[in-house]
Each structure stands twice: as C-alpha cells, then as structure tokens.
Write a protein that holds these residues in place. Structure first.
Motif, PDB file in Angstrom:
ATOM      1  N   LYS A 288       0.987  -0.993  -0.193  1.00 15.08           N
ATOM      2  CA  LYS A 288       0.198   0.021  -0.077  1.00 15.08           C
ATOM      3  C   LYS A 288       0.864   1.509   0.044  1.00 15.08           C
ATOM      4  O   LYS A 288       0.686   2.157  -0.556  1.00 15.08           O
ATOM      5  CB  LYS A 288      -0.846  -0.135   1.069  1.00 15.08           C
ATOM      6  N   ILE A 289       1.837   1.233   0.604  1.00 20.10           N
ATOM      7  CA  ILE A 289       2.837   2.429   0.828  1.00 20.10           C
ATOM      8  C   ILE A 289       3.554   2.586  -0.391  1.00 20.10           C
ATOM      9  O   ILE A 289       3.521   3.749  -0.959  1.00 20.10           O
ATOM     10  CB  ILE A 289       3.744   2.178   1.851  1.00 20.10           C
ATOM     11  N   LYS A 290       3.984   1.659  -0.954  1.00 16.00           N
ATOM     12  CA  LYS A 290       4.706   1.394  -2.288  1.00 16.00           C
ATOM     13  C   LYS A 290       3.816   2.164  -3.412  1.00 16.00           C
ATOM     14  O   LYS A 290       4.210   2.841  -4.216  1.00 16.00           O
ATOM     15  CB  LYS A 290       5.278   0.370  -2.621  1.00 16.00           C
ATOM     16  N   SER A 291       2.422   1.724  -3.309  1.00 21.76           N
ATOM     17  CA  SER A 291       1.558   2.016  -4.392  1.00 21.76           C
ATOM     18  C   SER A 291       1.417   3.590  -4.339  1.00 21.76           C
ATOM     19  O   SER A 291       1.351   4.402  -5.327  1.00 21.76           O
ATOM     20  CB  SER A 291       0.347   1.295  -4.187  1.00 21.76           C
ATOM     21  N   GLN A 292       0.971   3.953  -2.959  1.00 17.08           N
ATOM     22  CA  GLN A 292       0.724   5.535  -2.556  1.00 17.08           C
ATOM     23  C   GLN A 292       2.229   6.258  -3.049  1.00 17.08           C
ATOM     24  O   GLN A 292       1.814   7.421  -3.723  1.00 17.08           O
ATOM     25  CB  GLN A 292       0.389   5.785  -1.411  1.00 17.08           C
ATOM     26  N   LEU A 293       3.128   6.009  -2.687  1.00 15.47           N
ATOM     27  CA  LEU A 293       4.431   6.797  -2.983  1.00 15.47           C
ATOM     28  C   LEU A 293       4.769   6.681  -4.779  1.00 15.47           C
ATOM     29  O   LEU A 293       5.170   7.701  -5.071  1.00 15.47           O
ATOM     30  CB  LEU A 293       5.554   6.210  -2.294  1.00 15.47           C
ATOM     31  N   ASN A 294       4.396   5.729  -4.920  1.00 14.81           N
ATOM     32  CA  ASN A 294       4.674   5.438  -6.741  1.00 14.81           C
ATOM     33  C   ASN A 294       3.717   6.495  -7.264  1.00 14.81           C
ATOM     34  O   ASN A 294       4.073   6.980  -8.419  1.00 14.81           O
ATOM     35  CB  ASN A 294       4.333   4.101  -7.080  1.00 14.81           C
ATOM     36  N   ALA A 295       2.605   6.852  -6.682  1.00 15.92           N
ATOM     37  CA  ALA A 295       1.642   7.546  -7.447  1.00 15.92           C
ATOM     38  C   ALA A 295       2.233   9.265  -7.569  1.00 15.92           C
ATOM     39  O   ALA A 295       1.821   9.931  -8.312  1.00 15.92           O
ATOM     40  CB  ALA A 295       0.306   7.445  -6.752  1.00 15.92           C
ATOM     41  N   VAL A 296       3.063   9.570  -6.622  1.00 16.66           N
ATOM     42  CA  VAL A 296       3.727  10.763  -6.641  1.00 16.66           C
ATOM     43  C   VAL A 296       5.059  10.830  -7.042  1.00 16.66           C
ATOM     44  O   VAL A 296       6.002  11.518  -6.913  1.00 16.66           O
ATOM     45  CB  VAL A 296       3.645  11.201  -5.219  1.00 16.66           C
ATOM     46  N   GLY A 297       5.439   9.672  -7.675  1.00 16.59           N
ATOM     47  CA  GLY A 297       6.678   9.364  -8.735  1.00 16.59           C
ATOM     48  C   GLY A 297       7.812   9.006  -7.573  1.00 16.59           C
ATOM     49  O   GLY A 297       9.006   9.369  -7.944  1.00 16.59           O
ATOM     50  N   ILE A 298       7.672   8.326  -6.226  1.00 15.90           N
ATOM     51  CA  ILE A 298       8.584   7.918  -5.374  1.00 15.90           C
ATOM     52  C   ILE A 298       8.573   6.204  -5.466  1.00 15.90           C
ATOM     53  O   ILE A 298       7.405   5.770  -5.077  1.00 15.90           O
ATOM     54  CB  ILE A 298       8.444   8.570  -4.031  1.00 15.90           C
ATOM     55  N   VAL A 299       9.646   5.763  -6.152  1.00 20.86           N
ATOM     56  CA  VAL A 299       9.636   4.456  -6.113  1.00 20.86           C
ATOM     57  C   VAL A 299      10.473   3.791  -4.928  1.00 20.86           C
ATOM     58  O   VAL A 299      11.934   4.383  -4.753  1.00 20.86           O
ATOM     59  CB  VAL A 299      10.297   3.820  -7.372  1.00 20.86           C
ATOM     60  N   ILE A 300      10.087   2.708  -4.134  1.00 19.38           N
ATOM     61  CA  ILE A 300      10.735   2.215  -2.955  1.00 19.38           C
ATOM     62  C   ILE A 300      10.488   0.732  -3.184  1.00 19.38           C
ATOM     63  O   ILE A 300       9.538   0.284  -3.918  1.00 19.38           O
ATOM     64  CB  ILE A 300      10.362   2.830  -1.764  1.00 19.38           C
ATOM     65  N   THR A 301      11.572  -0.075  -2.749  1.00 19.24           N
ATOM     66  CA  THR A 301      10.963  -1.523  -2.428  1.00 19.24           C
ATOM     67  C   THR A 301      10.899  -1.664  -1.013  1.00 19.24           C
ATOM     68  O   THR A 301      10.274  -2.822  -0.883  1.00 19.24           O
ATOM     69  CB  THR A 301      12.395  -2.230  -2.807  1.00 19.24           C
ATOM     70  N   ASP A 302      11.246  -0.849  -0.176  1.00 21.61           N
ATOM     71  CA  ASP A 302      10.969  -0.947   1.374  1.00 21.61           C
ATOM     72  C   ASP A 302      10.929   0.396   2.135  1.00 21.61           C
ATOM     73  O   ASP A 302      11.589   1.148   1.433  1.00 21.61           O
ATOM     74  CB  ASP A 302      12.064  -1.844   1.825  1.00 21.61           C
ATOM     75  N   ILE A 303      10.216   0.508   3.066  1.00 18.98           N
ATOM     76  CA  ILE A 303       9.910   1.819   3.623  1.00 18.98           C
ATOM     77  C   ILE A 303      11.262   2.413   4.184  1.00 18.98           C
ATOM     78  O   ILE A 303      11.583   3.741   4.140  1.00 18.98           O
ATOM     79  CB  ILE A 303       9.142   1.895   4.883  1.00 18.98           C
TER      80      ILE A 303
END
Length: 191
Positions: free
Chosen positions: A7-22
């Motif tokens: 959920k965190i990855k998806s929400q951050l991806n929506a604003v252009g921030i790509v992570i694999t882990d918090i």
C-alpha cells in the motif's frame, strides 16, 4: 508479502517515489517532500506491522516534515504501551527533527511524566530548540533525572542557558561518565 508495504509503495509510486521497502526512504539522501503527507496519512490510518510503522516514523524525521508530522507522531506515541520503548524512542527522535513551538505543551507533558522512561530522551533534546523560560526551567529540573540528564544537558547547551550554569557545573563530577562529558560540553557552549 506485507500488504501495508505494498500500500505504501503504491501510494508513493503515485507521486513518483519508487521504493522497495520503507527503509529506502529512511536511508535516502534525497528529499521527499511529496511523501510526507502520504506517510502522515498512513500513520493516522494505523499501521499494524511494527517494523513498517517504525520505518514510517523514522522516514518522518526530515526537515520537510517540520510543522506537519509532529502532532501525529505525538498521538502515536500516546497510543503505544510503555513496553514499546524503542518505538516510542524513535518517535521522540522524529519529533526532535520536526518540533515546533505549537507542540510544546504535549512535549512537556511527555518529558515530565517519568513513567515514559528513556523513551523521553529525544523529546528532552527537542526542548532545546524552543527557548522559553518554561523549557529552560524544565530542562534544569531534568538534570536530576539520570535517564534524561545527558539530553537535558545537550539541550541547555544549545539554548546557551546562563540560568543553568551553576547546576551544570555541579554535574562535572557526576558518577556517570556520560553526564560528566555532556556537562563539560554544555558549559563550553554556554560560556
């Protein structure tokens, strides 16, 4: 698979921030101002996984979260049981970074409640960012509390508290070497 991380990855991806882990954010050297409202919202909604929650809390220990994250962090701190010392300490560390005068009363309440134990340490240090007579007096009184005295000394040094010099001087021969060291450092900053 951790649903909360997805959920965190998806929400951050929506604003252009790509992570694999918090912890990619926690360890990032780059600013991520667009992530702050998302992280605050996630914390407000409640995160079940403790490691993920700690990652979100630690990711909020950035300048971009000043004036935004502190009230939510303090609410989270208040909800946690006293046994969650390390998580509560991590919240204090994030508050240290994000502290504003608007949260002063809540932080004072936390640091003066001895049942909060060592989780108060970074909240005590945060008081050194807000110079008022009240914070100075509270920090001086906390010099008698060995659990937080080193952090109170650091804060009083940052405040350049002339009012505290006599009390700080009396700690130069304290039994605890860390308190002695911090007393000398504080005196050097003040004088």
């Amino acid at each position: 698979m951790n649903i909360e991380i997805e959920k965190i990855k998806s929400q951050l991806n929506a604003v252009g921030i790509v992570i694999t882990d918090i912890y990619d954010l926690v360890n990032s050297k780059k600013a991520y101002p667009d992530a702050i409202p998302i992280l605050v919202g996630l914390l407000e909604d409640g995160i079940e996984d403790e490691n993920t929650k700690e990652g979100v809390i630690r990711a909020l220990a950035v300048k971009d979260a000043i004036g935004i994250a502190t009230p939510v962090l303090i609410r989270e701190y208040s909800k946690l049981s006293l046994e969650k010392v390390l998580l509560r300490w991590a919240i204090g560390n994030s508050v240290y970074v994000t502290m504003t005068k608007g949260c002063l009363d809540e932080v004072i309440r936390i640091v003066t409640d001895k049942t909060n134990g060592i989780s108060r340490q970074m909240f005590v240090a945060a008081l050194g960012k807000i110079k008022t007579e009240e914070t100075e007096s509270i920090l001086i009184s906390l010099l008698d509390d060995d659990e937080v005295a080193p952090h109170a000394l650091e804060a009083l040094g940052r405040l350049k508290s002339l009012k505290a010099v006599t009390k700080i001087s009396s700690l130069k021969n304290h039994a605890n070497p860390l308190i002695r060291k911090e007393a000398l450092k504080a005196l050097k900053k003040i004088t």
